[in-house]
Design an enzyme around this catalytic site. Sequence first.
Site, short mmCIF file in Angstrom:
data_model
loop_
_atom_site.label_atom_id
_atom_site.label_comp_id
_atom_site.label_asym_id
_atom_site.label_seq_id
_atom_site.Cartn_x
_atom_site.Cartn_y
_atom_site.Cartn_z
N GLU A 1 0.84 -1.20 0.00
CA GLU A 1 0.00 0.00 0.00
C GLU A 1 0.88 1.25 0.00
O GLU A 1 1.98 1.25 0.52
CB GLU A 1 -0.90 -0.01 1.24
CG GLU A 1 -1.89 1.14 1.33
CD GLU A 1 -2.75 1.09 2.58
OE1 GLU A 1 -3.83 1.71 2.57
OE2 GLU A 1 -2.34 0.46 3.58
N LYS B 1 -9.61 1.73 -2.69
CA LYS B 1 -9.89 1.16 -1.37
C LYS B 1 -11.28 1.57 -0.88
O LYS B 1 -11.63 2.75 -0.86
CB LYS B 1 -8.82 1.65 -0.39
CG LYS B 1 -8.90 1.08 1.00
CD LYS B 1 -7.72 1.61 1.83
CE LYS B 1 -7.71 1.09 3.25
NZ LYS B 1 -6.55 1.62 4.00
N CYS C 1 -5.38 -3.24 2.63
CA CYS C 1 -5.19 -3.00 4.06
C CYS C 1 -6.45 -3.22 4.89
O CYS C 1 -6.86 -4.34 5.11
CB CYS C 1 -4.60 -1.60 4.25
SG CYS C 1 -3.76 -1.38 5.84
#
Length: 276
Positions: A40, A114, A155
């Site tokens: 990330e 995301k 994540c």
Amino acid sequence: MKTALLQITSSDDPVANLDMVRAMMTEAAGQGAQFILTPEVTNCVSNSTTRQQQVLQHEEDDITLAGLREQAAALGVWLLIGSLGIKTHDADGRFANRSYMIDPQGQIVARYDKIHMFDVQVTETETFRESANYRPGSQAVVAETDFGKIGLTICYDVRFPYLHAALAQAGARILTAPAAFSPVTGAAHWESLLRARAIETGCWVIAPAQTGAHPKTRGKTRHTHGHSLVVAPWGEVLIDAGTDPGIHFFDLDDSSVTEARRRVPSLTHVRPFEGP
């Protein structure tokens, strides 16, 4: 398929980070890797909104994206850029946290923004409000490659099983979970969550992570957990990268997905229910 996971310590300087990742990609490809994954926010780790505004760019101008696409083409490898901080044209000025799948010709075959924002108070002194600077995505993405379908996550997404189940039910046999995980939550939950996502879906889970204390020009120093993981479809941890930056290799074998799902075909047992 020989695969290379890069564990890195990005600074808040995208130029320096690009040079570092390009060199690691060259080394990985030189040792036979055909698929390379980065963590990330590969391009910039920073706690300073001012610094992010200075150095982040729109997708069409982003030097990291252009440089890594060029490198993938030069090396003839598949590349997952775990994510980049990207400027958007949104009225509120928030960035996107965007993952890219790049083919061996350097073309973008999939993008994923995301979905779940890390808005938490981990301790009395450690608070994150990702949604203050990044706007959430709304579209789950499965990337088509010549070695299988890959479900893209980033994540904090790892805490949401329904996303991973949807990706697997859409045909994903590999799930990627690039991260810049908090050391506190990482020590408590990182491995357990990743193993659970692999076991639930019968997928490979590949989680390249940022690690250590991140060099910065302004703002507070950010620390990340490291411990990039590779989890096989039966739930075994094949790689734990510890806390040092480096390149970690493994063989990605699709037959292990078939075998795990044969033994426990839970994806075929999903039933609708009312409730509660």
